[in-house]
Design a protein around this motif. Sequence first.
Motif, short mmCIF file in Angstrom:
data_model
loop_
_atom_site.label_atom_id
_atom_site.label_comp_id
_atom_site.label_asym_id
_atom_site.label_seq_id
_atom_site.Cartn_x
_atom_site.Cartn_y
_atom_site.Cartn_z
N ARG A 43 0.86 -1.16 -0.03
CA ARG A 43 0.13 0.09 -0.11
C ARG A 43 0.95 1.15 0.09
O ARG A 43 1.95 1.23 0.49
CB ARG A 43 -1.00 0.04 1.27
N ASP A 70 -2.20 9.73 -6.28
CA ASP A 70 -3.36 9.62 -7.33
C ASP A 70 -2.43 9.41 -8.59
O ASP A 70 -2.66 8.43 -9.37
CB ASP A 70 -3.97 11.05 -7.51
N ALA A 102 -0.91 5.73 -8.52
CA ALA A 102 -1.99 4.94 -8.92
C ALA A 102 -2.26 4.71 -10.38
O ALA A 102 -2.43 3.65 -11.06
CB ALA A 102 -3.23 5.03 -8.39
N VAL A 113 -4.43 -1.81 -9.30
CA VAL A 113 -4.33 -1.14 -8.13
C VAL A 113 -5.85 -0.91 -7.59
O VAL A 113 -6.90 -0.27 -8.31
CB VAL A 113 -3.85 0.39 -8.31
N LYS A 158 -8.37 0.40 -4.92
CA LYS A 158 -8.69 1.56 -4.09
C LYS A 158 -9.50 1.24 -2.87
O LYS A 158 -10.64 0.95 -3.12
CB LYS A 158 -9.31 3.03 -4.78
N TYR A 173 -4.69 2.93 -1.78
CA TYR A 173 -4.35 2.00 -2.96
C TYR A 173 -3.74 0.94 -2.43
O TYR A 173 -2.61 0.90 -1.90
CB TYR A 173 -3.57 3.04 -3.99
#
Length: 120
Positions: free
Chosen positions: A78, A89, A92, A102, A104, A109
Amino acid sequence: MKKNSQRQLSTKGGDNFYHRIYGMVKVIPPGKVATYGQIAALAGSPRGARMVGWALHVLSDEQLVHTPWHRVINREGRISTTCFEHTCDEQALLLKKEGVIVRKSKGNYWIDLKQFQWKV
DNA sequence: CTTATGACTTTCA
DNA sequence: CTGAAAGCCATAA
């Protein structure tokens, strides 16, 4: 002479394993991810996971472009720090583009290490 | 030079 | 299994 619990002269030695960390991260193939502990171990410090984080933290923006820091995650697979800023962001997104799944979960993530962890 | 903190990991209870 | 503490190296104050 006191026994220095902590090295004051950190800059001593010349060959900082920082550069080694950068090298390891750059060696990570696309579509794969590695953990701080793994990079640290490969760099020569099995317990230097924190240094890996610091190493990436001190990287310049230009260096970040040359260094796939987004492929470096914590032991849980993670992203750490509960996402610093927009960086999570972007990470990911980059990983997804590389084919890494990935997931969420509540703003965090998760990556399947069993499948995407880089193995030497 | 000393103290404290950190994009972490591992071990003990 | 979960929770807390120690360990590690480096940087900042």
